[in-house]
Design an enzyme around this catalytic site. Structure first.
Site, short mmCIF file in Angstrom:
data_model
loop_
_atom_site.label_atom_id
_atom_site.label_comp_id
_atom_site.label_asym_id
_atom_site.label_seq_id
_atom_site.Cartn_x
_atom_site.Cartn_y
_atom_site.Cartn_z
N GLU A 19 0.83 -1.22 0.00
CA GLU A 19 0.00 0.00 0.00
C GLU A 19 0.86 1.26 0.00
OE1 GLU A 19 -2.80 1.43 0.00
OE2 GLU A 19 -4.41 0.04 0.49
N ARG A 96 -7.86 0.44 12.83
CA ARG A 96 -6.49 0.72 12.41
C ARG A 96 -6.47 1.90 11.46
NH1 ARG A 96 -5.60 -0.70 6.98
NH2 ARG A 96 -6.43 -2.67 6.19
N ASN A 144 -9.78 6.06 2.54
CA ASN A 144 -8.76 5.66 1.58
C ASN A 144 -8.11 6.84 0.88
OD1 ASN A 144 -7.47 3.20 0.98
ND2 ASN A 144 -9.46 2.20 0.77
N ASP A 194 -9.74 2.73 -4.28
CA ASP A 194 -8.81 2.60 -3.15
C ASP A 194 -7.92 3.84 -3.09
OD1 ASP A 194 -7.02 1.68 -1.20
OD2 ASP A 194 -7.25 -0.41 -1.80
C1 BGC Z 1 -7.70 -1.40 2.82
C2 BGC Z 1 -8.14 -2.83 2.66
C3 BGC Z 1 -9.44 -2.85 1.89
C4 BGC Z 1 -9.26 -2.12 0.58
C5 BGC Z 1 -10.50 -2.03 -0.24
C6 BGC Z 1 -7.56 -0.80 1.48
O1 BGC Z 1 -7.13 0.51 1.60
O2 BGC Z 1 -6.47 -1.34 3.51
O3 BGC Z 1 -8.28 -3.42 3.92
O4 BGC Z 1 -9.83 -4.19 1.64
O5 BGC Z 1 -8.79 -0.82 0.82
O6 BGC Z 1 -11.55 -1.41 0.44
CA CA Z 2 -5.67 2.04 0.47
#
Ligand code: BGC
Ligand code: CA
Length: 274
Positions: A19, A96, A144, A194
């Site tokens: 990420e 988190r 996100n 995302d």
């Molecule tokens: C999160 C994941 C999640 C994904 C899609 C990511 O930013 O960390 O846990 O599954 O986004 O929603």
């Molecule tokens: Ca993400």
């Protein structure tokens, strides 16, 4: 839709949840995280953070700002030391941090989510260079991608569960947000929105988790092209000039694209040297 290319895997590191790529222009290296693996990668260096790590931002020299599961920390990627700065005021257990980034004034914006993605359990916070942490948005499910246009008048923001990219009017001086509205909607069959990155022409690139690609939207919200990724769970993207780094659950990918974008903004606090 025009294709701007296919990203190729550029790191042998296998992540549990790759990420948050950020180009640290001053250090000339890529920062990225393995959220579930609790590791932070800075160029060739890896730091085991001892806890989940949702996001990282450049700070000064070898010091980076990291959002650990429950707190913000200064991490020295040279010696691997982790210094706690501020707890995240999660409203309940089982939370988190997730995506986060700095604006041009060096304020760090960091979102949260429930580990089980419980609806509305998350929030968006802002951590200022003077150490003040404030709550900006509540009732977020999976906080996100976030990013700003080149003029610093707009902030784009994704709560993945909405299947939308939203946009706010942004007041650069005060850091206030106003007038939230939808910018683009992602059909569920295309994947979950995302991470995001804004290019120098105001285009908004959105990683589609489950969709195996990054889609670019024009400033008016119309899709204008895409980058393919050879795995479906694409989590985030960033620019290093006209090179785009893309993270997916499994690791790190990159592709050269016909657009460029700014490097990550560094955190503006004064780093304590010890
Ligand atoms: C999160 C994941 C999640 C994904 C899609 C990511 O930013 O960390 O846990 O599954 O986004 O929603
Ligand atoms: Ca993400």
């Amino acid at each position: 839709m025009p294709s701007f290319g296919i990203a190729e895997q550029v790191s042998p590191i296998r992540t549990r949840l790759g990420e948050g790529p950020r180009w640290d222009a001053e250090a000339g290296r890529l920062l990225w995280v393995d959220i579930e693996g609790g590791r932070l990668h800075a160029g060739e260096r890896t730091v085991d953070c001892g806890a989940m790590v949702g996001a990282v931002a450049p700070w000064a020299g070898d010091t980076v700002l990291a959002a650990l599961r429950d707190e913000l920390a200064a991490v020295d990627v040279g010696d691997g030391s982790v210094r706690r700065l501020a707890p995240i005021p999660h409203g309940r257990p089982g939370m988190r941090t997730n995506d986060g980034a700095c604006d041009a004034a060096g304020r760090f914006w960091i979102g949260t989510m429930s580990l089980d993605e419980a609806p509305s359990a998350g929030a968006l916070y802002r951590y200022d260079p003077d150490g003040t942490l404030r709550t900006v948005l509540t009732e977020i499910t999976v906080s996100n991608g976030l990013g700003w246009d080149a003029e610093d008048r707009l902030m784009y923001y994704i709560d993945s569960r909405t299947q939308r990219v939203d946009v706010f009017d942004f007041h650069a001086e005060s850091g206030e947000l106003e007038n939230r509205r939808p910018f683009a909607s992602i059909p569920a069959e295309d994947g979950i929105p995302d991470g995001l990155a804004v290019d120098d022409e105001g285009g908004v690139w959105v990683a589609l988790y489950g969709g195996g690609r990054v889609v670019r939207f024009d400033p008016d919200g119309a899709p204008s092209g895409e980058v393919g990724v050879p795995v479906p769970k694409v989590t985030a993207c960033c620019f290093a000039g006209s090179r785009m780094y893309v993270t997916a659950r499994e690791g790190l990918f990159a592709v050269d694209v016909p657009y460029s974008g700014p490097p990550a903004r560094p955190f503006g606090g004064t780093p304590r040297t010890s």
